[in-house]
Design a protein around this motif. Structure first.
Motif, PDB file in Angstrom:
ATOM      1  N   PRO A 249      54.177  71.178  34.823  1.00 47.48           N
ATOM      2  CA  PRO A 249      52.805  71.366  34.317  1.00 47.48           C
ATOM      3  C   PRO A 249      51.742  71.294  35.409  1.00 47.48           C
ATOM      4  N   LYS A 250      52.006  70.557  36.475  1.00 44.27           N
ATOM      5  CA  LYS A 250      51.032  70.445  37.556  1.00 44.27           C
ATOM      6  C   LYS A 250      50.898  71.752  38.322  1.00 44.27           C
TER       7      LYS A 250
ATOM      8  N   LEU B  84      53.368  67.652  45.012  1.00 48.11           N
ATOM      9  CA  LEU B  84      52.935  68.528  46.101  1.00 48.11           C
ATOM     10  C   LEU B  84      52.445  69.855  45.534  1.00 48.11           C
ATOM     11  N   PRO B  85      51.473  70.501  46.206  1.00 49.29           N
ATOM     12  CA  PRO B  85      51.029  71.832  45.765  1.00 49.29           C
ATOM     13  C   PRO B  85      52.192  72.821  45.790  1.00 49.29           C
ATOM     14  N   TRP B  86      52.123  73.814  44.922  1.00 48.08           N
ATOM     15  CA  TRP B  86      53.198  74.800  44.833  1.00 48.08           C
ATOM     16  C   TRP B  86      53.418  75.513  46.175  1.00 48.08           C
TER      17      TRP B  86
ATOM     18  N   LEU C   9      60.615  73.413  41.302  1.00 47.86           N
ATOM     19  CA  LEU C   9      59.989  74.252  40.284  1.00 47.86           C
ATOM     20  C   LEU C   9      59.606  73.454  39.040  1.00 47.86           C
ATOM     21  N   THR C  10      60.457  72.509  38.651  1.00 43.65           N
ATOM     22  CA  THR C  10      60.254  71.800  37.384  1.00 43.65           C
ATOM     23  C   THR C  10      59.530  70.467  37.532  1.00 43.65           C
TER      24      THR C  10
ATOM     25  N   GLY D 276      60.791  65.642  43.888  1.00 39.16           N
ATOM     26  CA  GLY D 276      60.344  66.574  44.911  1.00 39.16           C
ATOM     27  C   GLY D 276      58.940  66.322  45.401  1.00 39.16           C
ATOM     28  N   GLY D 277      58.381  65.143  45.080  1.00 38.46           N
ATOM     29  CA  GLY D 277      57.046  64.784  45.547  1.00 38.46           C
ATOM     30  C   GLY D 277      57.109  63.621  46.517  1.00 38.46           C
ATOM     31  N   LEU D 278      56.002  62.914  46.651  1.00 33.80           N
ATOM     32  CA  LEU D 278      55.928  61.785  47.575  1.00 33.80           C
ATOM     33  C   LEU D 278      55.568  60.506  46.814  1.00 33.80           C
ATOM     34  N   GLY D 279      55.977  59.379  47.364  1.00 34.09           N
ATOM     35  CA  GLY D 279      55.637  58.102  46.756  1.00 34.09           C
ATOM     36  C   GLY D 279      56.186  57.986  45.351  1.00 34.09           C
TER      37      GLY D 279
END
Length: 346
Positions: free
Chosen positions: A288-289, A148-150, A249-250, A140-143
């Motif tokens: 955790p982020k 990404l921020p929540w 979420l995870t 669910g992020g990039l690269g």
């Protein structure tokens, strides 16, 4: 006599013209069936234009994360995404289905706009607007590993839910995406999500709530009911979208890997539920982020995380009747997003 003449004329056509004739007739047939003969005009690009735009589809132009293949190109002095298909028995039908649904959905701000297509290759090639930030990865992020921020994750979820709701409700018959996953979401320069890839989409027949078809989709996101029954409904998309919410979420991929190196896709949701039951706290599964930004005692942020999780688990219920409709999912995400205005996760 006429059939012999037609055969002679066809053999005289250039290879590209044969492809264009074959693909074009199928596209026209599907447009008439799906759009009641009405649709936005589709620009046709020549094979030569796309070859020049991508330096003959050079590997250096490949966009990472796309399935099966997409190339960065320049047409009319603007960057575009040029999407190709891998050769397969149903690849042409899938490419044309993608064109037909993309044409109908391109007016929605959270759908990757279709600029045109090329029918001069063996399989149709699609030309889309460019999305600067690229494709969401399996976490669910990039690269490779950019989280990404929540706040951004919630906004993306809300806007993609709106696009899926539009797909389900804006046309005479509901259209089911059938392959919702994180990597069919791209982000533009402002991190606005763009839903894409309607290759496996199906339309529900008149006066029916579902349709039967062979099982297609991405393991990890597949609705278990659909896998067992081959029955597709709006709730099939709701389940897959629920998995996307859990990924947001995870920060985890929607499957686990066993010691032999093969994938145990079906374990993701039961694994999360087991953790929640054993730990009895949402921190056991939250990325955790996200927790790094959470201030101790911030009840507003805790409530938001809990309600986001509750919605995701509601979408992924095994009982179809227990899942919400997509329009209600979209409304709930609007409400949940508003909970963050004063929290430490804002």
């Amino acid at each position: 006599m006429l059939s012999k003449l037609l055969y002679f004329l066809l053999t005289c056509l250039r290879k590209e013209e044969k492809y264009a004739l074959d693909n074009g007739s199928k596209l026209l047939e599907d447009l008439i069936a799906s759009c009641d003969g009405k649709s936005n005009p589709i620009r046709h690009y020549s094979a030569d234009e796309l070859i020049r735009a991508t330096n003959n589809f050079h590997p250096s132009c490949l966009i990472q994360g796309f399935r099966p293949h997409a190339f960065r190109g320049s047409l009319d002095s603007r960057l575009v995404i040029i999407k190709t298909m891998e050769a397969a028995d149903e690849a042409r039908d899938e490419a044309i289905r993608n064109i037909v649904i993309s044409v109908q959905m391109s007016t929605h701000k959270n759908v990757l706009k279709l600029l045109g297509c090329c029918l001069e290759f063996p399989l149709p090639v699609l030309v889309h607007e460019y999305a600067t930030q690229g494709v969401l990865n399996m976490k669910g992020g990039l690269g490779d590993d950019e989280a990404l921020p929540w706040k951004t994750r919630i906004r993306i979820a809300k806007q993609v839910a709106n696009a899926i709701t539009y797909l389900h409700t804006a046309f005479p018959r509901p259209i089911i995406h059938r392959d919702l996953r994180t990597d069919c979401i791209l982000l533009d320069e402002d991190f606005v999500p763009k839903l894409c890839d309607f290759s496996w989409s199906v339309t529900i027949p008149p006066e029916q709530s579902h349709v039967k078809d062979i099982v297609k989709g991405t393991v990890g996101y597949l609705d278990p009911v659909y896998v067992k029954s081959a029955s597709i409904s709006e709730k099939t998309d709701v389940y897959s979208f629920g998995v996307i919410l859990l990924v947001f979420l995870t920060g985890q991929k929607p499957f686990k890997q066993n010691q032999r190196g093969s994938y145990e896709y079906e374990d993701f949701i039961p694994y999360l539920k087991l953790q929640l039951a054993c730990e009895d706290q949402i921190q056991a599964i939250v990325d955790p982020k996200i927790l790094e930004k959470l201030r101790e005692g911030d009840e507003e942020a805790q409530q938001q995380l809990h309600e986001f999780l509750s919605l995701a688990l509601s979408c992924t219920q095994l009982e179809i009747e227990a899942r919400p409709d997509m329009i209600d999912v979209a409304k709930e995400l609007v409400r949940i997003e508003k909970l963050s205005s004063h929290s430490s996760l804002a």
